[in-house]
Design a protein around this motif. Structure first.
Motif, mmCIF file in Angstrom:
data_model
loop_
_atom_site.group_PDB
_atom_site.id
_atom_site.type_symbol
_atom_site.label_atom_id
_atom_site.label_comp_id
_atom_site.label_asym_id
_atom_site.label_seq_id
_atom_site.Cartn_x
_atom_site.Cartn_y
_atom_site.Cartn_z
ATOM 1 N N ASP A 84 -6.369 13.039 5.589
ATOM 2 C CA ASP A 84 -6.850 13.852 4.469
ATOM 3 C C ASP A 84 -5.823 13.948 3.348
ATOM 4 O O ASP A 84 -6.174 13.902 2.169
ATOM 5 C CB ASP A 84 -7.223 15.255 4.949
ATOM 6 N N VAL A 85 -4.560 14.067 3.711
ATOM 7 C CA VAL A 85 -3.502 14.172 2.713
ATOM 8 C C VAL A 85 -3.361 12.849 1.966
ATOM 9 O O VAL A 85 -3.146 12.831 0.750
ATOM 10 C CB VAL A 85 -2.172 14.599 3.367
ATOM 11 N N TYR A 86 -3.500 11.738 2.674
ATOM 12 C CA TYR A 86 -3.434 10.426 2.030
ATOM 13 C C TYR A 86 -4.561 10.283 0.998
ATOM 14 O O TYR A 86 -4.330 9.825 -0.122
ATOM 15 C CB TYR A 86 -3.517 9.313 3.071
ATOM 16 N N ILE A 87 -5.763 10.704 1.365
ATOM 17 C CA ILE A 87 -6.901 10.630 0.449
ATOM 18 C C ILE A 87 -6.648 11.502 -0.783
ATOM 19 O O ILE A 87 -6.931 11.098 -1.909
ATOM 20 C CB ILE A 87 -8.206 11.028 1.169
ATOM 21 N N ARG A 88 -6.068 12.682 -0.578
ATOM 22 C CA ARG A 88 -5.739 13.555 -1.711
ATOM 23 C C ARG A 88 -4.690 12.905 -2.609
ATOM 24 O O ARG A 88 -4.763 13.012 -3.832
ATOM 25 C CB ARG A 88 -5.251 14.913 -1.223
ATOM 26 N N PHE A 89 -3.713 12.232 -1.994
ATOM 27 C CA PHE A 89 -2.700 11.535 -2.784
ATOM 28 C C PHE A 89 -3.365 10.479 -3.663
ATOM 29 O O PHE A 89 -3.064 10.376 -4.854
ATOM 30 C CB PHE A 89 -1.647 10.899 -1.873
ATOM 31 N N ASP A 149 -6.420 10.433 -4.687
ATOM 32 C CA ASP A 149 -7.187 11.136 -5.724
ATOM 33 C C ASP A 149 -6.288 11.538 -6.894
ATOM 34 O O ASP A 149 -6.656 11.374 -8.060
ATOM 35 C CB ASP A 149 -7.876 12.375 -5.153
ATOM 36 N N HIS A 150 -5.117 12.072 -6.588
ATOM 37 C CA HIS A 150 -4.167 12.443 -7.637
ATOM 38 C C HIS A 150 -3.717 11.205 -8.417
ATOM 39 O O HIS A 150 -3.597 11.248 -9.643
ATOM 40 C CB HIS A 150 -2.949 13.152 -7.048
ATOM 41 N N LEU A 151 -3.478 10.132 -7.704
ATOM 42 C CA LEU A 151 -3.052 8.884 -8.336
ATOM 43 C C LEU A 151 -4.112 8.382 -9.310
ATOM 44 O O LEU A 151 -3.813 8.020 -10.453
ATOM 45 C CB LEU A 151 -2.786 7.852 -7.240
ATOM 46 N N VAL A 152 -5.353 8.381 -8.870
ATOM 47 C CA VAL A 152 -6.459 7.954 -9.722
ATOM 48 C C VAL A 152 -6.562 8.868 -10.948
ATOM 49 O O VAL A 152 -6.746 8.399 -12.076
ATOM 50 C CB VAL A 152 -7.784 7.919 -8.923
ATOM 51 N N ALA A 153 -6.405 10.159 -10.737
ATOM 52 C CA ALA A 153 -6.539 11.120 -11.835
ATOM 53 C C ALA A 153 -5.483 10.907 -12.925
ATOM 54 O O ALA A 153 -5.787 11.057 -14.115
ATOM 55 C CB ALA A 153 -6.450 12.550 -11.295
ATOM 56 N N ASP A 186 -12.328 2.406 -8.445
ATOM 57 C CA ASP A 186 -12.627 1.926 -7.093
ATOM 58 C C ASP A 186 -11.685 0.804 -6.672
ATOM 59 O O ASP A 186 -11.326 0.693 -5.494
ATOM 60 C CB ASP A 186 -14.072 1.459 -6.977
ATOM 61 N N THR A 187 -11.265 -0.019 -7.624
ATOM 62 C CA THR A 187 -10.330 -1.099 -7.314
ATOM 63 C C THR A 187 -9.018 -0.518 -6.795
ATOM 64 O O THR A 187 -8.494 -0.975 -5.769
ATOM 65 C CB THR A 187 -10.070 -1.979 -8.559
ATOM 66 N N LEU A 188 -8.501 0.501 -7.463
ATOM 67 C CA LEU A 188 -7.260 1.126 -6.993
ATOM 68 C C LEU A 188 -7.488 1.803 -5.639
ATOM 69 O O LEU A 188 -6.658 1.696 -4.739
ATOM 70 C CB LEU A 188 -6.732 2.134 -8.004
ATOM 71 N N ARG A 189 -8.608 2.476 -5.486
ATOM 72 C CA ARG A 189 -8.903 3.138 -4.201
ATOM 73 C C ARG A 189 -8.970 2.109 -3.063
ATOM 74 O O ARG A 189 -8.477 2.355 -1.973
ATOM 75 C CB ARG A 189 -10.216 3.911 -4.287
ATOM 76 N N GLN A 190 -9.566 0.952 -3.325
ATOM 77 C CA GLN A 190 -9.650 -0.089 -2.296
ATOM 78 C C GLN A 190 -8.265 -0.633 -1.945
ATOM 79 O O GLN A 190 -7.961 -0.864 -0.774
ATOM 80 C CB GLN A 190 -10.561 -1.218 -2.760
ATOM 81 N N LEU A 191 -7.432 -0.843 -2.948
ATOM 82 C CA LEU A 191 -6.073 -1.309 -2.695
ATOM 83 C C LEU A 191 -5.303 -0.295 -1.850
ATOM 84 O O LEU A 191 -4.617 -0.660 -0.891
ATOM 85 C CB LEU A 191 -5.332 -1.557 -4.016
ATOM 86 N N MET A 192 -5.422 0.967 -2.207
ATOM 87 C CA MET A 192 -4.732 2.014 -1.458
ATOM 88 C C MET A 192 -5.325 2.167 -0.056
ATOM 89 O O MET A 192 -4.600 2.476 0.892
ATOM 90 C CB MET A 192 -4.787 3.347 -2.218
ATOM 91 N N ASP A 193 -6.617 1.931 0.074
ATOM 92 C CA ASP A 193 -7.256 2.014 1.385
ATOM 93 C C ASP A 193 -6.720 0.930 2.322
ATOM 94 O O ASP A 193 -6.548 1.157 3.520
ATOM 95 C CB ASP A 193 -8.774 1.896 1.235
ATOM 96 N N GLN A 194 -6.432 -0.249 1.774
ATOM 97 C CA GLN A 194 -5.861 -1.324 2.584
ATOM 98 C C GLN A 194 -4.453 -0.977 3.074
ATOM 99 O O GLN A 194 -4.029 -1.454 4.121
ATOM 100 C CB GLN A 194 -5.825 -2.625 1.791
ATOM 101 N N LEU A 195 -3.761 -0.145 2.332
ATOM 102 C CA LEU A 195 -2.398 0.250 2.704
ATOM 103 C C LEU A 195 -2.355 1.421 3.677
ATOM 104 O O LEU A 195 -1.321 1.689 4.278
ATOM 105 C CB LEU A 195 -1.606 0.645 1.450
ATOM 106 N N ARG A 196 -3.463 2.117 3.809
ATOM 107 C CA ARG A 196 -3.504 3.334 4.626
ATOM 108 C C ARG A 196 -2.926 3.140 6.031
ATOM 109 O O ARG A 196 -2.091 3.933 6.464
ATOM 110 C CB ARG A 196 -4.934 3.861 4.710
ATOM 111 N N PRO A 197 -3.290 2.088 6.782
ATOM 112 C CA PRO A 197 -2.710 1.931 8.128
ATOM 113 C C PRO A 197 -1.188 1.761 8.096
ATOM 114 O O PRO A 197 -0.493 2.256 8.985
ATOM 115 C CB PRO A 197 -3.378 0.671 8.678
ATOM 116 N N GLN A 198 -0.682 1.079 7.084
ATOM 117 C CA GLN A 198 0.764 0.886 7.002
ATOM 118 C C GLN A 198 1.491 2.185 6.715
ATOM 119 O O GLN A 198 2.624 2.369 7.131
ATOM 120 C CB GLN A 198 1.105 -0.129 5.920
ATOM 121 N N VAL A 199 0.855 3.086 5.999
ATOM 122 C CA VAL A 199 1.484 4.358 5.647
ATOM 123 C C VAL A 199 1.345 5.366 6.785
ATOM 124 O O VAL A 199 2.306 6.029 7.151
ATOM 125 C CB VAL A 199 0.873 4.932 4.343
#
Length: 134
Positions: free
Chosen positions: A76-81, A83-87, A100-113
């Motif tokens: 949840d905190v990653y998703i909020r981060f 969201d702030h980044l997109v904003a 959505d492009t940025l969200r998809q890129l960040m989503d691919q990084l989620r497991p690594q983080v």
């Protein structure tokens, strides 16, 4: 056109960092005590975002897990981060596809983080005949 260019390039990303810092500081989900140096003494986050958006051919700063896992402590905190980044990175003229492009890129990084896996050490060799151990 790359996401980097759509965002407005290096200058736009650099100008968004104080806004990101302010947003994260106001959000009770984030403890910036361990992350403050990323905004005050390091350009790693900025350089990483430039690389991620297609503005640099390589990134040689902190690994993304070391960079973001101190403040992104859960899903949840990653998703909020993100969201702030997109904003802070996009303007009112930006399209949902760009966001959505940025969200998809960040989503691919989620497991690594959120669940980084240890990496086996790499042997480093010197010019001298004796190899150095990693």
């Amino acid at each position: 056109m790359t996401l980097y260019m759509k965002l407005g390039g290096r200058k736009a990303i650099m100008q968004a960092m104080p806004d990101l810092h302010a947003r994260l500081d106001k959000d009770p989900c984030f403890d910036l005590a361990t992350f403050r140096q990323e905004f005050e003494r390091s350009d790693d986050l900025t350089e990483f975002l430039i690389f991620l958006s297609g503005g640099a051919p390589f990134y040689d700063g902190k690994p993304v897990a070391d960079l973001l896992s101190p403040i992104c402590t859960g899903e949840d905190v990653y998703i909020r981060f993100v969201d702030h980044l997109v904003a802070v990175l996009f303007t009112e003229r930006s399209t949902e596809d760009e966001k959505d492009t940025l969200r998809q890129l960040m989503d691919q990084l989620r497991p690594q983080v959120l669940d980084p896996k240890p990496v086996a050490p790499v042997l480093v060799y010197a010019i001298e005949p004796d190899p150095l151990n990693a």
